[in-house]
Motif scaffolding. Structure first.
Motif, PDB file in Angstrom:
ATOM      1  N   ASP A  62       0.856  -1.193   0.000  1.00  0.00           N
ATOM      2  CA  ASP A  62       0.000   0.000   0.000  1.00  0.00           C
ATOM      3  C   ASP A  62       0.892   1.243   0.000  1.00  0.00           C
ATOM      4  OD1 ASP A  62      -1.713   2.107   0.538  1.00  0.00           O
ATOM      5  OD2 ASP A  62      -2.959   0.936   1.913  1.00  0.00           O
ATOM      6  N   PRO A  63       0.763   2.115  -1.019  1.00  0.00           N
ATOM      7  CA  PRO A  63       1.602   3.327  -1.051  1.00  0.00           C
ATOM      8  C   PRO A  63       1.482   4.186   0.199  1.00  0.00           C
ATOM      9  CG  PRO A  63       0.457   3.034  -3.141  1.00  0.00           C
ATOM     10  CD  PRO A  63      -0.122   2.027  -2.199  1.00  0.00           C
ATOM     11  N   ALA A  64       0.352   4.094   0.889  1.00  0.00           N
ATOM     12  CA  ALA A  64       0.153   4.921   2.083  1.00  0.00           C
ATOM     13  C   ALA A  64       0.927   4.386   3.283  1.00  0.00           C
ATOM     14  CB  ALA A  64      -1.332   5.009   2.421  1.00  0.00           C
ATOM     15  N   THR A  65       1.303   3.117   3.265  1.00  0.00           N
ATOM     16  CA  THR A  65       1.947   2.516   4.440  1.00  0.00           C
ATOM     17  C   THR A  65       3.282   1.848   4.135  1.00  0.00           C
ATOM     18  OG1 THR A  65       0.747   0.434   4.090  1.00  0.00           O
ATOM     19  CG2 THR A  65      -0.294   2.074   5.509  1.00  0.00           C
ATOM     20  N   CYS A  66       3.697   1.842   2.874  1.00  0.00           N
ATOM     21  CA  CYS A  66       4.863   1.035   2.493  1.00  0.00           C
ATOM     22  C   CYS A  66       6.167   1.537   3.103  1.00  0.00           C
ATOM     23  CB  CYS A  66       4.975   0.964   0.969  1.00  0.00           C
ATOM     24  SG  CYS A  66       5.274   2.552   0.175  1.00  0.00           S
ATOM     25  N   LYS A  67       6.233   2.799   3.508  1.00  0.00           N
ATOM     26  CA  LYS A  67       7.473   3.348   4.052  1.00  0.00           C
ATOM     27  C   LYS A  67       7.520   3.376   5.575  1.00  0.00           C
ATOM     28  CE  LYS A  67       9.134   4.228  -0.008  1.00  0.00           C
ATOM     29  NZ  LYS A  67      10.258   3.416  -0.524  1.00  0.00           N
ATOM     30  N   ILE A  68       6.467   2.890   6.223  1.00  0.00           N
ATOM     31  CA  ILE A  68       6.452   2.912   7.688  1.00  0.00           C
ATOM     32  C   ILE A  68       7.342   1.784   8.208  1.00  0.00           C
ATOM     33  CG2 ILE A  68       5.018   2.713   9.756  1.00  0.00           C
ATOM     34  CD1 ILE A  68       2.640   3.667   8.086  1.00  0.00           C
ATOM     35  N   PRO A  69       8.324   2.079   9.078  1.00  0.00           N
ATOM     36  CA  PRO A  69       9.160   1.007   9.627  1.00  0.00           C
ATOM     37  C   PRO A  69       8.333   0.036  10.463  1.00  0.00           C
ATOM     38  CG  PRO A  69      10.126   3.178  10.022  1.00  0.00           C
ATOM     39  CD  PRO A  69       8.736   3.410   9.537  1.00  0.00           C
ATOM     40  N   VAL A  70       8.681  -1.256  10.355  1.00  0.00           N
ATOM     41  CA  VAL A  70       7.955  -2.298  11.073  1.00  0.00           C
ATOM     42  C   VAL A  70       8.948  -3.183  11.820  1.00  0.00           C
ATOM     43  CG1 VAL A  70       6.455  -4.314  10.875  1.00  0.00           C
ATOM     44  CG2 VAL A  70       6.053  -2.329   9.409  1.00  0.00           C
ATOM     45  N   ILE A  71       8.684  -3.390  13.104  1.00  0.00           N
ATOM     46  CA  ILE A  71       9.417  -4.381  13.895  1.00  0.00           C
ATOM     47  C   ILE A  71       8.436  -5.509  14.211  1.00  0.00           C
ATOM     48  CG2 ILE A  71      10.651  -4.869  16.032  1.00  0.00           C
ATOM     49  CD1 ILE A  71      11.486  -1.944  16.125  1.00  0.00           C
ATOM     50  N   ALA A  72       8.789  -6.724  13.817  1.00  0.00           N
ATOM     51  CA  ALA A  72       7.919  -7.883  14.036  1.00  0.00           C
ATOM     52  C   ALA A  72       8.434  -8.702  15.217  1.00  0.00           C
ATOM     53  CB  ALA A  72       7.856  -8.747  12.781  1.00  0.00           C
ATOM     54  N   PHE A  73       7.491  -9.259  15.996  1.00  0.00           N
ATOM     55  CA  PHE A  73       7.837 -10.103  17.141  1.00  0.00           C
ATOM     56  C   PHE A  73       7.432 -11.539  16.841  1.00  0.00           C
ATOM     57  CE2 PHE A  73       6.953  -5.862  19.011  1.00  0.00           C
ATOM     58  CZ  PHE A  73       8.239  -5.585  19.433  1.00  0.00           C
ATOM     59  N   VAL A  74       8.371 -12.474  17.050  1.00  0.00           N
ATOM     60  CA  VAL A  74       8.129 -13.888  16.768  1.00  0.00           C
ATOM     61  C   VAL A  74       8.452 -14.692  18.032  1.00  0.00           C
ATOM     62  CG1 VAL A  74       8.686 -13.576  14.326  1.00  0.00           C
ATOM     63  CG2 VAL A  74      10.476 -14.289  15.925  1.00  0.00           C
ATOM     64  N   PRO A  75       7.954 -15.942  18.087  1.00  0.00           N
ATOM     65  CA  PRO A  75       8.289 -16.785  19.247  1.00  0.00           C
ATOM     66  C   PRO A  75       9.792 -17.058  19.308  1.00  0.00           C
ATOM     67  CG  PRO A  75       6.411 -17.681  18.048  1.00  0.00           C
ATOM     68  CD  PRO A  75       6.980 -16.585  17.201  1.00  0.00           C
ATOM     69  N   PRO A  76      10.358 -17.170  20.499  1.00  0.00           N
ATOM     70  CA  PRO A  76      11.799 -17.435  20.620  1.00  0.00           C
ATOM     71  C   PRO A  76      12.175 -18.763  19.958  1.00  0.00           C
ATOM     72  CG  PRO A  76      10.692 -17.683  22.731  1.00  0.00           C
ATOM     73  CD  PRO A  76       9.700 -17.086  21.807  1.00  0.00           C
ATOM     74  N   GLY A  77      13.286 -18.742  19.231  1.00  0.00           N
ATOM     75  CA  GLY A  77      13.783 -19.954  18.598  1.00  0.00           C
ATOM     76  C   GLY A  77      13.099 -20.325  17.300  1.00  0.00           C
ATOM     77  N   ASP A  78      12.118 -19.536  16.840  1.00  0.00           N
ATOM     78  CA  ASP A  78      11.391 -19.854  15.603  1.00  0.00           C
ATOM     79  C   ASP A  78      12.112 -19.218  14.414  1.00  0.00           C
ATOM     80  OD1 ASP A  78       9.596 -20.363  13.585  1.00  0.00           O
ATOM     81  OD2 ASP A  78       7.820 -19.848  14.776  1.00  0.00           O
ATOM     82  N   SER A  79      13.135 -19.912  13.928  1.00  0.00           N
ATOM     83  CA  SER A  79      13.935 -19.360  12.826  1.00  0.00           C
ATOM     84  C   SER A  79      13.125 -19.235  11.547  1.00  0.00           C
ATOM     85  CB  SER A  79      15.171 -20.231  12.588  1.00  0.00           C
ATOM     86  OG  SER A  79      14.803 -21.561  12.309  1.00  0.00           O
ATOM     87  N   ALA A  80      12.173 -20.132  11.309  1.00  0.00           N
ATOM     88  CA  ALA A  80      11.344 -20.051  10.103  1.00  0.00           C
ATOM     89  C   ALA A  80      10.513 -18.770  10.109  1.00  0.00           C
ATOM     90  CB  ALA A  80      10.446 -21.281  10.000  1.00  0.00           C
ATOM     91  N   ALA A  81       9.952 -18.428  11.282  1.00  0.00           N
ATOM     92  CA  ALA A  81       9.162 -17.186  11.374  1.00  0.00           C
ATOM     93  C   ALA A  81      10.053 -15.970  11.183  1.00  0.00           C
ATOM     94  CB  ALA A  81       8.448 -17.126  12.720  1.00  0.00           C
ATOM     95  N   ARG A  82      11.264 -16.006  11.712  1.00  0.00           N
ATOM     96  CA  ARG A  82      12.187 -14.875  11.533  1.00  0.00           C
ATOM     97  C   ARG A  82      12.464 -14.648  10.046  1.00  0.00           C
ATOM     98  NH1 ARG A  82      14.950 -12.953  15.771  1.00  0.00           N
ATOM     99  NH2 ARG A  82      16.614 -12.252  14.388  1.00  0.00           N
ATOM    100  N   LEU A  83      12.797 -15.722   9.334  1.00  0.00           N
ATOM    101  CA  LEU A  83      13.095 -15.599   7.901  1.00  0.00           C
ATOM    102  C   LEU A  83      11.868 -15.106   7.143  1.00  0.00           C
ATOM    103  CD1 LEU A  83      15.211 -18.824   7.326  1.00  0.00           C
ATOM    104  CD2 LEU A  83      16.015 -16.465   7.153  1.00  0.00           C
ATOM    105  N   ALA A  84      10.699 -15.634   7.484  1.00  0.00           N
ATOM    106  CA  ALA A  84       9.472 -15.212   6.796  1.00  0.00           C
ATOM    107  C   ALA A  84       9.210 -13.729   7.016  1.00  0.00           C
ATOM    108  CB  ALA A  84       8.294 -16.050   7.284  1.00  0.00           C
ATOM    109  N   ALA A  85       9.454 -13.256   8.240  1.00  0.00           N
ATOM    110  CA  ALA A  85       9.221 -11.842   8.534  1.00  0.00           C
ATOM    111  C   ALA A  85      10.181 -10.953   7.756  1.00  0.00           C
ATOM    112  CB  ALA A  85       9.356 -11.597  10.029  1.00  0.00           C
ATOM    113  N   PHE A  86      11.457 -11.319   7.741  1.00  0.00           N
ATOM    114  CA  PHE A  86      12.417 -10.513   6.980  1.00  0.00           C
ATOM    115  C   PHE A  86      12.074 -10.525   5.494  1.00  0.00           C
ATOM    116  CE2 PHE A  86      15.509 -10.945  10.603  1.00  0.00           C
ATOM    117  CZ  PHE A  86      15.691  -9.587  10.797  1.00  0.00           C
TER     118      PHE A  86
END
Length: 469
Positions: free
Chosen positions: A71-95
């Motif tokens: 969305d052009p209205a939100t594409c530049k907003i910085p995002v920090i995502a929180f994932v469960p500890p040790g969930d490397s698959a979720a970390r990669l998916a978020a990045f």
């Protein structure tokens, strides 16, 4: 203005904790309980940053991030995502989905607040550059680059206390990045290729405790201030058991901080993101520098333009007044230039202007100024120049332009060209009014035209020199 941070989390206790911590840090928290609310508030409230759980109840994290980034209205907003500890698959998916950073729940608040400051500062720097252009960089020609266009990976400098540590980082990378990664000792990094800007690594990966606690952070600060490395990106390897080092790295300007145990796939992904960001940053900076240069330079002749010339002339006058020295101003005009355009066309006229500027430039001193202030009219400023010396320079310029015709190319006649010059000299303890000085030089130029052209006239005296019959 108080920065606003959108918290998207389905667990009420988490929202309460974040709200309290952010309020204590003088941010204004906005709360969303699910993905739909996060999207709606991001569009309507335009927060400065988003903290989002990657497992909201109504929408998977990758889909929510894709919607924000699409969305052009939100594409530049910085995002920090929180994932469960040790969930490397979720970390990669978020990045991969576009998160600016990914942290395990619950995050260390010292590190989180430092990362928030870091991302907001980065966003503000990008906004300032955009405002200088009157728009958003990503919407401006030449400044937006598709993310897929990533042909040149750039160079990565790996700096650790022990070379074996840096080599281990290198071996975690895939073939392309591995081939562009170089193990550097701290001494090699700190004295990297002096004077060879193009040779500096695009990204530095530095161990936080380099030899001594905080040694890597000190090296990063040194490199960030160096002439050859100040535009490099910096990633710090900091132990998860030392949150103070990670927070300090972010506050000192590191673009990313990773744990030493970061897996090869995530390490490669995050370094590639930094390389892409470096490429976009270089492109944006070059476009801004080119734009600034073009705003001061006449694109046809390469001489300065009026926008640059008048403030520079005022500065020369102030310096002369402060030093009690002399300086001079010339207004130069090509004689009968309209007839060149009428008889031979505008291309021939352009060729004449370019050649005249070349001759004038080559016969002026390094600290003299030549500016095109009209179609065929030029202003020359001569700092630290007495009136007799200015007269000699003006006469030399008149003679050099008029002595040889201007070649227009094969099969076309060479055109004889002459110039007329009005000269005004000034000096003393009081800086003259620049507008009046230019007007007097222009008046002297008109007298040169009246006297038959190809003439230098000194204001307020009579004609000083005339071409031989």
């Amino acid at each position: 203005m108080q920065r606003r941070i959108l918290i998207a989390d389905g667990i009420p206790a988490n929202r309460i904790v974040f709200r309290v911590k952010l309020t204590d840090a003088f941010y204004q928290p906005l709360l969303a309980t699910d993905g739909a609310g996060c999207l709606r508030m991001a569009r309507s409230e335009q927060p400065d940053l988003i903290l989002m759980s990657f497992d909201l109840p109504d929408r998977p994290g990758p889909l929510l991030l894709a919607a924000l980034r699409g969305d052009p209205a939100t594409c530049k907003i910085p995002v920090i995502a929180f994932v469960p500890p040790g969930d490397s698959a979720a970390r990669l998916a978020a990045f991969r989905a576009g998160a600016d950073d990914v942290m395990s729940r619950p995050p260390d608040m010292t590190v989180l607040l430092a990362r928030i400051r870091n991302l907001l500062r980065q966003r503000e720097e990008a906004s300032l550059m955009a405002e200088a252009w009157g728009g958003h960089l990503a919407q401006m020609p030449g400044l937006a680059e598709p993310a897929a266009d990533f042909a040149d990976p750039g160079e990565i400098g790996l700096v650790a206390t022990r070379p074996e540590t840096a080599l281990a980082w290198k071996h975690r990378l895939g073939g392309a990045l591995r081939n562009h990664s170089h193990v550097l000792s701290p001494e090699e990094a700190s004295g990297i290729w002096p004077g060879e800007r193009a040779a500096a690594p695009s990204v530095f990966l530095i161990e936080a405790d380099l030899g001594t606690p905080g040694g890597g952070l000190r090296l990063m600060s040194q490199l960030a201030g160096g002439s050859t490395t100040r535009h490099s990106m910096f990633c710090v390897m900091a132990s998860p058991h030392d949150p103070a080092a990670a927070a300090m790295a972010f506050d000192l300007g590191a673009e990313d901080v990773m744990a030493p145990g970061t897996g090869g796939e995530e390490l490669e992904l995050r370094l590639q993101r930094l390389l892409r960001r470096k490429s976009r940053s270089d492109s944006a900076r070059k476009s801004v520098e080119d734009g600034l240069r073009l705003s001061l330079i006449d694109p046809l002749t390469g001489a300065y333009n009026r926008r640059y010339a008048l403030p520079r002339l005022a500065g020369i006058a102030e310096q002369a007044a402060a030093a009690g020295s002399d300086f001079a101003v010339m207004i130069v005009d090509l004689d009968r230039f309209k007839s060149v355009n009428d008889r031979f066309g505008h291309a021939a006229g352009d060729a004449v202007l370019i050649e005249v500027v070349r001759r004038l430039s080559e016969n002026l001193r390094m600290n003299d100024m030549l500016a095109r202030i009209g179609g065929e009219e030029f202003l020359i400023a001569l700092p630290e120049t007495s009136q007799p010396e200015a007269e000699r320079i003006a006469e030399r310029l008149r003679r050099i332009v008029g002595d040889a015709p201007v070649a227009l190319g094969p099969g076309r006649p060479a055109l004889p060209v002459t110039i007329s010059i009005g000269l005004k000299a000034a000096g003393g303890a009081a800086a003259p009014e620049i507008g009046a000085m230019i007007d007097e030089a222009d008046s002297a130029l008109r007298r040169s035209k009246t006297a038959g052209r190809n003439v230098v006239t000194l204001c307020p005296t009579a004609r000083l020199s005339l071409h031989a019959p």
